[in-house]
Design an enzyme around this catalytic site. Sequence first.
Site, short mmCIF file in Angstrom:
data_model
loop_
_atom_site.label_atom_id
_atom_site.label_comp_id
_atom_site.label_asym_id
_atom_site.label_seq_id
_atom_site.Cartn_x
_atom_site.Cartn_y
_atom_site.Cartn_z
N VAL A 8 6.74 12.99 0.61
CA VAL A 8 7.54 11.87 0.14
C VAL A 8 8.88 12.35 -0.42
CG1 VAL A 8 7.63 10.00 -1.57
CG2 VAL A 8 5.54 10.40 -0.27
N LYS A 202 2.40 -1.40 -2.64
CA LYS A 202 2.06 -0.16 -1.93
C LYS A 202 0.55 -0.05 -1.69
CE LYS A 202 2.01 3.81 -0.18
NZ LYS A 202 2.76 4.98 0.07
N CYS A 258 -3.35 9.32 2.26
CA CYS A 258 -3.05 7.99 1.70
C CYS A 258 -4.19 6.99 1.77
CB CYS A 258 -1.82 7.42 2.39
SG CYS A 258 -0.34 8.32 1.96
#
Length: 433
Positions: A8, A202, A258
Site C-alpha cells: 500500500v 473498506k 486482505c
Amino acid sequence: MVVGTGYVGLTSGSSFAELGHNVVCVDIDERKINQLRQGIMPFYEPGLQDIVVRNVKERRLFFTTSLSEAIKSASVIFIAVGTPSLPNGSVDLSYVEQVAIQIGKNLIDYKIIVNKSTVPVGTADLVERIIKENMTDKKVSFDMASVPEFLREGSAVKDIFNGDRIVIGANNLEVADILMKLHEKLNIPIQITDIRSAELIKYAANSFLAMKISFINEIANIADGVGADVIEVAKGIGSDKRIGNQFLNAGIGFGGACFPKDVKGLIEIAQKSGRTLPLLEEVIRINDNQYRSVINKLLSVYPDLTGKVITILGLAFKPNTDDMRDAVSISLVRSLFEVDPSLKINVYDPIALEAAKQVIKGNVEYCNSIEEAISNSDAILIVTEWDEIVEFDYKKNINLLNNPVIIDGRNCLDLSGGRIDGFIYRSIGRKPI
Ligand code: UDX
C-alpha cells in the site's frame, strides 16, 4: 510523507510522485530503504519498479529511515504500515500505534494525518489520541483523515491510476479539499464522507467481494452435485447488472493479505459493537473448506494415494505476485500430507518459490519449470492461474507424466480444440472429462 513501504505505502507513495507531488517514503527497515534507493523492489509487482526508478531519478520520490527528518517538510502524512491479524483474528494495530507515537513526538506544525492502512472503525480516533498524548508542544494542531486503498496485488499500479472511486473520510471540508487536490489528476470519481464511514467502506467492500467468491463456490459445489456448469451459471447471473460479472470465478478459494483478514476484522468490529455477522462467518467457513473440493476430486480419481506423485502448479495466492500470505496452497499441501504422508509433492510457481519455502512444510520438491514439476507425476493440481500455467501445452507434454490427470482448481484451462485430449480432467463445478 508515506510511512511504510509495503504494497500500500510504496505503490501509493510512488503514484503520488508520478502525479507530480514530492513524496518521502519512510520505513524502519534500513536494508529495504537502501535497496529502494537503488531501484530494487522489496516484492514483485508489475510496473512498480518503473515508476519508483523514474520518480527517484526525477527527484520527486525520496526514501529515508528518519521519520523525524521527513516529517519536517511534509504537509500530509499517510500511515501505510502493516495491520496483520493476531492469532485470535483481531487486527494487530501495534505498528500503527508505533507510528502515531513517533508522529506525536516529532509534530512541530500543522499536518493532515491520513490512515491508508486497513484499520478498524475508530482507529483515526485512536491515532489522534496517541499523537496528542505524545506531543511535546500541545498547541500544535493537526487533522485526521481516512483514505482507504482498494488496489489489488498484481495490478496495484494499474488499479491506482484506473480505480473506480477514491473515498476520502474527513471531518471538515478544508481537509477534504486538500486531499481532493492531492488526487485530482487521477481523474477518478471522489466520494467525500466522514472518517468512520470511510473506515467501514473498506471492510464492507472487501467483505462483499469475498462473499461473492464464497457464494459462487457454493454454487459450484451444487453444480457438481446436479451436473450443471458453474461457468454458465456465473455468466447467466453476472450479466444481470445488479449482480455484476466480476468476482464470480469459482475455484479453490480466496487467500491473500486482505480478504481473509478483513472479513474476520469486520466480524470483530461487529462483535465489539455488540452485534454479530453470521453471514460473514459463513463466508469464512465456506472458504476454509473450499480447498477440500480439490482433494475430494483427486480422491475420486485415486481412492488410494499411496506412493503417488502429485504436482502443484502455482503457489502464490493469485497470479502476478510472490505473496504467500494466506495462500490456499499452504492448507492444500498440509492437508494432502494428512490424507497420505507417503505422497511425494512437486511444486512450481513462476515467482513465489522462494517465498513458499518459508511457509510450506513437509517433503516438498521445489521445481524450476512446469516440465520438471510434472515429470513422473500422477496428477497435476492447478492452484494459481499464472499465464504460463494456463497456456502450457499439456497435451504435447503428456508423456512426461506417469498418469495424465489434471485437477484444475481455478477452472482456467481452455478446453477447446482438444487441448486436454488424453487427460482425465476435473475442475470446480463443471462436468468431469
Ligand atoms: C483485494 C481487493 O480486490 C482489493 O480491492 C483490496 O483493497 C485488497 O484486497 P487482492 O487481495 O490483491 O485485492 O486480490 P484479489 O484480486 O481481490 O483476489 C483475492 C483472492 O480472491 C485471490 O486468492 C483470488 O484468487 C480470489 N478470487 C478472486 C477468486 O477465487 N475468485 C474471483 O472471482 C476473484
